[in-house]
Motif scaffolding. Structure first.
Motif, PDB file in Angstrom:
ATOM      1  N   ALA A   1       0.831  -1.204   0.000  1.00 28.04           N
ATOM      2  CA  ALA A   1       0.000   0.000   0.000  1.00 28.04           C
ATOM      3  C   ALA A   1       0.866   1.254   0.000  1.00 28.04           C
ATOM      4  O   ALA A   1       0.588   2.214  -0.717  1.00 28.04           O
ATOM      5  N   LYS A   2       1.926   1.251   0.786  1.00 30.07           N
ATOM      6  CA  LYS A   2       2.838   2.410   0.827  1.00 30.07           C
ATOM      7  C   LYS A   2       3.516   2.605  -0.527  1.00 30.07           C
ATOM      8  O   LYS A   2       3.676   3.733  -0.991  1.00 30.07           O
ATOM      9  N   ASP A   3       3.924   1.499  -1.149  1.00 30.30           N
ATOM     10  CA  ASP A   3       4.549   1.594  -2.471  1.00 30.30           C
ATOM     11  C   ASP A   3       3.570   2.168  -3.496  1.00 30.30           C
ATOM     12  O   ASP A   3       3.931   3.029  -4.303  1.00 30.30           O
ATOM     13  N   ALA A   4       2.324   1.689  -3.463  1.00 31.22           N
ATOM     14  CA  ALA A   4       1.301   2.191  -4.385  1.00 31.22           C
ATOM     15  C   ALA A   4       1.039   3.669  -4.133  1.00 31.22           C
ATOM     16  O   ALA A   4       0.877   4.450  -5.076  1.00 31.22           O
ATOM     17  N   ALA A   5       1.017   4.060  -2.871  1.00 29.24           N
ATOM     18  CA  ALA A   5       0.799   5.469  -2.528  1.00 29.24           C
ATOM     19  C   ALA A   5       1.954   6.329  -3.036  1.00 29.24           C
ATOM     20  O   ALA A   5       1.736   7.415  -3.582  1.00 29.24           O
ATOM     21  N   ARG A   6       3.177   5.838  -2.874  1.00 31.27           N
ATOM     22  CA  ARG A   6       4.349   6.590  -3.353  1.00 31.27           C
ATOM     23  C   ARG A   6       4.311   6.751  -4.872  1.00 31.27           C
ATOM     24  O   ARG A   6       4.557   7.846  -5.395  1.00 31.27           O
ATOM     25  N   GLN A   7       4.005   5.669  -5.584  1.00 31.48           N
ATOM     26  CA  GLN A   7       3.898   5.731  -7.047  1.00 31.48           C
ATOM     27  C   GLN A   7       2.833   6.742  -7.468  1.00 31.48           C
ATOM     28  O   GLN A   7       3.028   7.515  -8.404  1.00 31.48           O
ATOM     29  N   THR A   8       1.710   6.709  -6.786  1.00 32.31           N
ATOM     30  CA  THR A   8       0.600   7.606  -7.101  1.00 32.31           C
ATOM     31  C   THR A   8       0.999   9.062  -6.887  1.00 32.31           C
ATOM     32  O   THR A   8       0.791   9.910  -7.760  1.00 32.31           O
ATOM     33  N   ALA A   9       1.586   9.350  -5.732  1.00 32.50           N
ATOM     34  CA  ALA A   9       1.988  10.728  -5.414  1.00 32.50           C
ATOM     35  C   ALA A   9       3.017  11.244  -6.419  1.00 32.50           C
ATOM     36  O   ALA A   9       2.905  12.369  -6.915  1.00 32.50           O
ATOM     37  N   ALA A  10       4.000  10.418  -6.741  1.00 31.33           N
ATOM     38  CA  ALA A  10       5.028  10.831  -7.692  1.00 31.33           C
ATOM     39  C   ALA A  10       4.443  11.070  -9.080  1.00 31.33           C
ATOM     40  O   ALA A  10       4.776  12.050  -9.749  1.00 31.33           O
ATOM     41  N   GLY A  11       3.543  10.191  -9.498  1.00 26.32           N
ATOM     42  CA  GLY A  11       2.919  10.339 -10.819  1.00 26.32           C
ATOM     43  C   GLY A  11       2.078  11.595 -10.932  1.00 26.32           C
ATOM     44  O   GLY A  11       2.146  12.301 -11.941  1.00 26.32           O
ATOM     45  N   PHE A  12       1.309  11.902  -9.912  1.00 26.07           N
ATOM     46  CA  PHE A  12       0.504  13.125  -9.915  1.00 26.07           C
ATOM     47  C   PHE A  12       1.406  14.351  -9.950  1.00 26.07           C
ATOM     48  O   PHE A  12       1.142  15.309 -10.663  1.00 26.07           O
ATOM     49  N   ALA A  13       2.471  14.336  -9.153  1.00 23.40           N
ATOM     50  CA  ALA A  13       3.374  15.488  -9.100  1.00 23.40           C
ATOM     51  C   ALA A  13       3.987  15.771 -10.476  1.00 23.40           C
ATOM     52  O   ALA A  13       4.011  16.909 -10.933  1.00 23.40           O
ATOM     53  N   VAL A  14       4.461  14.733 -11.126  1.00 24.92           N
ATOM     54  CA  VAL A  14       5.059  14.894 -12.454  1.00 24.92           C
ATOM     55  C   VAL A  14       4.035  15.438 -13.440  1.00 24.92           C
ATOM     56  O   VAL A  14       4.305  16.377 -14.195  1.00 24.92           O
TER      57      VAL A  14
END
Length: 163
Positions: free
Chosen positions: A143-156
């Motif tokens: 879940a933490k990995d998915a959250a990190r991927q999501t946050a990074a993708g939105f930021a980019v």
């Protein structure tokens, strides 16, 4: 994780939902900045549009938070169901924001630029969420990995609105 009564606890999805909400927070502000005083958009129209975008964002947040509370029966594809819910909620928010941006039609140059950037960013955000959620498993680390991927993708993708 299976809970009493053969339902799955979606609490692990909560960290992903929070990342989706935080990521989506990055999208409206640059769009709204482009419709500010420098855009020559009448203040009343800009205010109305900003209210509509904010309402769409708040509906998005409520929908995402509600998706985490839904009941999923043991044996069902939790990540798939959660992803479908997010896709639907995301689609509703995008539609509402596009409707708000239609108020820019009176200023074609601004409208074309803002809408094109918004659509480009949105087109890049949902696939990021879908990939992250597809890899979601019944572990806190997943879940933490998915959250990190999501946050990074939105930021980019959100940086693409102003760039």
């Amino acid at each position: 994780m299976p809970a009493a009564g053969g339902v799955v606890d979606l609490s692990l999805c909560g960290v992903v939902a929070d990342a989706v909400i935080e990521g989506f927070k990055l999208v409206p502000p640059p769009v709204l900045v482009m419709t500010g005083p420098a855009s020559a958009l009448p203040r009343a129209v800009a205010g109305q549009m900003h209210e509509m975008v904010n309402a769409a964002f708040h509906a998005f947040v409520a929908g995402v938070r509600g998706a985490v509370k839904m009941t999923v029966h043991a044996g069902q594809d939790v990540a798939g169901i959660f992803g479908q819910q997010l896709r639907a909620i995301f689609g509703q928010a995008v539609t509402a924001i596009k409707f708000a941006l239609q108020r820019l039609a009176a200023i074609p140059a601004v409208a074309a630029q803002v809408i094109a950037r918004f659509q480009r960013v949105i087109a890049g955000c949902m696939p990021v969420v879908e990939v992250a959620v597809a890899h979601l498993r019944d572990t806190a680390q997943s879940a933490k990995d998915a959250a990190r991927q999501t946050a990074a993708g939105f930021a980019v993708n959100a940086r693409g609105i102003t760039g």
